[in-house]
Design an enzyme around this catalytic site. Structure first.
Site, short mmCIF file in Angstrom:
data_model
loop_
_atom_site.label_atom_id
_atom_site.label_comp_id
_atom_site.label_asym_id
_atom_site.label_seq_id
_atom_site.Cartn_x
_atom_site.Cartn_y
_atom_site.Cartn_z
N HIS A 159 0.88 -1.16 0.00
CA HIS A 159 0.00 0.00 0.00
C HIS A 159 0.93 1.22 0.00
O HIS A 159 2.00 1.17 0.60
CB HIS A 159 -0.86 0.07 1.26
N ASP B 23 2.39 1.87 3.33
CA ASP B 23 3.31 0.86 3.88
C ASP B 23 4.75 1.32 3.60
O ASP B 23 5.67 1.02 4.36
CB ASP B 23 3.12 -0.50 3.19
N MET C 193 2.68 -5.75 -7.87
CA MET C 193 1.38 -5.16 -7.52
C MET C 193 1.55 -4.05 -6.50
O MET C 193 2.40 -4.12 -5.62
CB MET C 193 0.46 -6.27 -6.98
N GLU D 38 -10.89 -6.27 -5.24
CA GLU D 38 -10.89 -7.32 -4.22
C GLU D 38 -12.14 -7.21 -3.35
O GLU D 38 -12.37 -6.19 -2.71
CB GLU D 38 -9.64 -7.21 -3.34
N LYS E 277 -14.78 -8.34 -0.25
CA LYS E 277 -14.82 -8.85 1.14
C LYS E 277 -16.22 -8.56 1.67
O LYS E 277 -16.77 -7.50 1.42
CB LYS E 277 -13.75 -8.16 2.00
N GLU F 217 -9.74 -13.22 -2.70
CA GLU F 217 -8.92 -13.67 -1.55
C GLU F 217 -9.61 -14.84 -0.88
O GLU F 217 -10.81 -14.78 -0.58
CB GLU F 217 -8.72 -12.55 -0.54
N HIS G 215 -11.71 -14.12 2.24
CA HIS G 215 -12.88 -13.27 2.13
C HIS G 215 -14.12 -14.01 1.67
O HIS G 215 -15.20 -13.82 2.23
CB HIS G 215 -12.59 -12.07 1.22
N ASP H 218 -5.20 -13.45 -3.90
CA ASP H 218 -4.68 -13.37 -2.53
C ASP H 218 -4.86 -14.72 -1.85
O ASP H 218 -5.98 -15.15 -1.59
CB ASP H 218 -5.43 -12.30 -1.73
N ASP I 227 -11.71 -12.02 9.66
CA ASP I 227 -10.71 -12.24 8.61
C ASP I 227 -9.39 -12.67 9.25
O ASP I 227 -8.62 -11.88 9.75
CB ASP I 227 -10.52 -10.91 7.86
N ASP J 272 -6.73 -14.44 7.83
CA ASP J 272 -5.51 -14.31 7.02
C ASP J 272 -4.42 -15.28 7.47
O ASP J 272 -3.25 -14.91 7.58
CB ASP J 272 -4.98 -12.86 7.09
N ASP K 204 -1.53 -13.02 0.97
CA ASP K 204 -2.00 -11.90 1.78
C ASP K 204 -2.36 -12.48 3.15
O ASP K 204 -3.52 -12.70 3.47
CB ASP K 204 -3.22 -11.25 1.14
C1 DIG Z 1 -6.81 -7.07 2.53
O1 DIG Z 1 -7.26 -8.36 2.19
C2 DIG Z 1 -6.43 -6.33 1.28
C3 DIG Z 1 -5.49 -5.20 1.58
O2 DIG Z 1 -4.51 -5.70 2.42
C4 DIG Z 1 -4.90 -4.90 0.24
O3 DIG Z 1 -5.52 -3.77 -0.26
C5 DIG Z 1 -5.22 -6.09 -0.63
C6 DIG Z 1 -4.03 -6.49 -1.43
O4 DIG Z 1 -3.80 -7.85 -1.42
N1 DIG Z 1 -5.76 -7.10 0.29
MN MN Z 2 -6.30 -9.33 0.40
MN MN Z 3 -8.03 -10.81 4.37
#
Ligand code: DIG
Ligand code: MN
Ligand code: MN
Length: 389
Positions: free
Chosen positions: A56, A59, A90, A183, A185, A219, A222, A247, A257, A259, A289
């Site tokens: 990001h 970051d 990315m 993406e 969620k 992802e 998600h 992801d 979430d 992860d 991710d």
């Molecule tokens: C969260 O699942 C999102 C953020 O961390 C980011 O914008 C994106 C990139 O993989 N995943």
């Molecule tokens: Mn993600």
């Molecule tokens: Mn996530």
């Protein structure tokens, strides 16, 4: 450890700065790990064998950095990339941390914040392109509601569409070689997030001015949070030519979430996903991710990163084994058997075909008597994954 599962650049394994850099903070506890600089993270990823790093904007460059500070950070980061060979496939924008985005970025009711979100994203796109990114992810973490009393979902969709149309024009105007990946969620941090699934994103993309520039970044966690079959969403995206990024992580159904490390929860789902990606020849990043448990120290964070990649490679080998297993393949041939008797009814419609099909006599009881050996097939799959085949 076996050399067989050592990651190589051609595997295209990537991690975000925020993943192995996660300091272990959660809503109920302070950080458990010291922060790592972006340069330190690049060297960590090189050490564990990753191919790329994603970020990001904030970051890498703090939101209040001066232009001079930004340039110094980018120079140092670029040097670390050059020193290690790590690439940046990315990039994305943090449109969720700063209080300005408390009610969303592109979909907030506040036109000043919507304009600021475009301002911030354009600079973030410039940064990502400068460091080599070819894919730009949009995760709308704050694009949602806790109550639908104060915001029309139609307005939200219209504003999100306007923002993406503006930004695809920005990319075209600047001649950037960049595609967008949306993406989905279902919730968290908002009570409900708009465009909650990959399927919803695919429908939304078709309403944009430049749908050819926009795909999805599904992802695992998600879709799984919502109790959905992640593979089916990935397959729908692939079928539409829209799987621009992915992801990878893991997740228990019906939880926040999590992860988790790839394959840490549901090895069978992870296997079917890896098999799909390898069978269809997906050539994009395998982006983890994910982050290590809050209880992990730095050494365990490295084990987490290695584990993501090793599990992917082990499941890739299992997929090849599945495809070469005679008993499994003969069962699949039995399941997919086609005596050709329906060939005249296949394909595009014609009035003659419809008339012939309506006139055809089916033995419905016989159709109902044909079972499928899915139990045998799934058991063979499980035994392959358990290493006894
Ligand atoms: C969260 O699942 C999102 C953020 O961390 C980011 O914008 C994106 C990139 O993989 N995943
Ligand atoms: Mn993600
Ligand atoms: Mn996530």
């Amino acid at each position: 450890m076996s050399e067989m599962y050592t990651p190589k650049p051609e595997n295209k394994f990537t991690f975000g700065l925020w993943t192995v850099g996660n300091v272990g903070r959660d809503p109920f506890g302070e950080p458990t790990r010291d922060p790592l600089s972006p340069v330190e993270i690049v060297h960590l990823l090189a050490e564990v064998g990753a191919w790329g790093v994603n970020f990001h904007d904030n970051d890498l460059v703090p939101i209040d950095a001066t232009p001079a500070q930004r340039d110094k950070i980018v120079i140092d980061f670029q040097k670390a990339l050059n020193d290690t060979g790590i690439v940046v496939p990315m990039a994305t924008t943090n449109l969720f941390t700063d209080p300005a985005f408390r009610d969303g970025a592109f979909t907030t009711n506040d036109p000043k914040v919507r304009a600021y979100a475009l301002h911030k994203t354009m600079y973030a796109i410039d940064l990502g392109v400068e460091l080599g990114a070819k894919t730009y992810v949009f995760w709308g973490g704050r694009e949602g509601t806790e109550t639908d009393a104060g915001k029309s979902p139609l307005d939200a969709g219209k504003w999100f569409r306007e923002a993406l149309n503006f930004l695809t024009e920005y990319v075209l105007d600047n001649g950037y070689d960049l595609k967008f990946a949306l993406e989905a969620k279902p919730n968290e941090p908002r009570g409900d997030i708009y465009l909650a699934t990959t399927g919803a994103m695919l429908g939304f993309i078709e309403t944009l001015d430049h749908p050819e520039m926009v795909g999805v970044n599904p992802e695992v966690a998600h879709e799984t949070m919502a109790g959905l079959n992640f593979l089916h969403h990935v397959a729908q995206a692939w079928d539409r030519g829209k799987l621009f990024h992915i992801d990878l992580n893991d997740q228990s159904i019906g939880r926040y979430d999590q992860d988790f490390r790839f394959g840490a929860v549901n090895l069978k789902s992870a296997f079917f996903l890896v098999k799909f990606l390898e069978d269809v020849g997906y050539d994009g990043s395998r982006h983890f991710d994910a982050h290590a448990y809050r209880s992990s120290d730095l050494a365990d964070v490295k084990a987490f990163a290695r584990g993501c990649m090793r599990t992917y490679l082990i499941l890739k080998e299992k997929a090849a084994q599945f495809n070469a297993d005679g008993e499994i393949q003969s069962l699949l041939a039995e399941i997919l058997a086609d005596d050709g008797s329906m060939d005249d009814f296949k394909g595009h419609y014609s009035p003659a075909k419809a008339a012939a099909l309506k006139a055809h006599a089916f033995d419905r009881p016989a159709l109902g008597r044909r079972g499928q050996p899915y139990e045998r097939l799934d058991q063979l799959t499980v035994e392959l994954l358990l290493g006894v085949r």
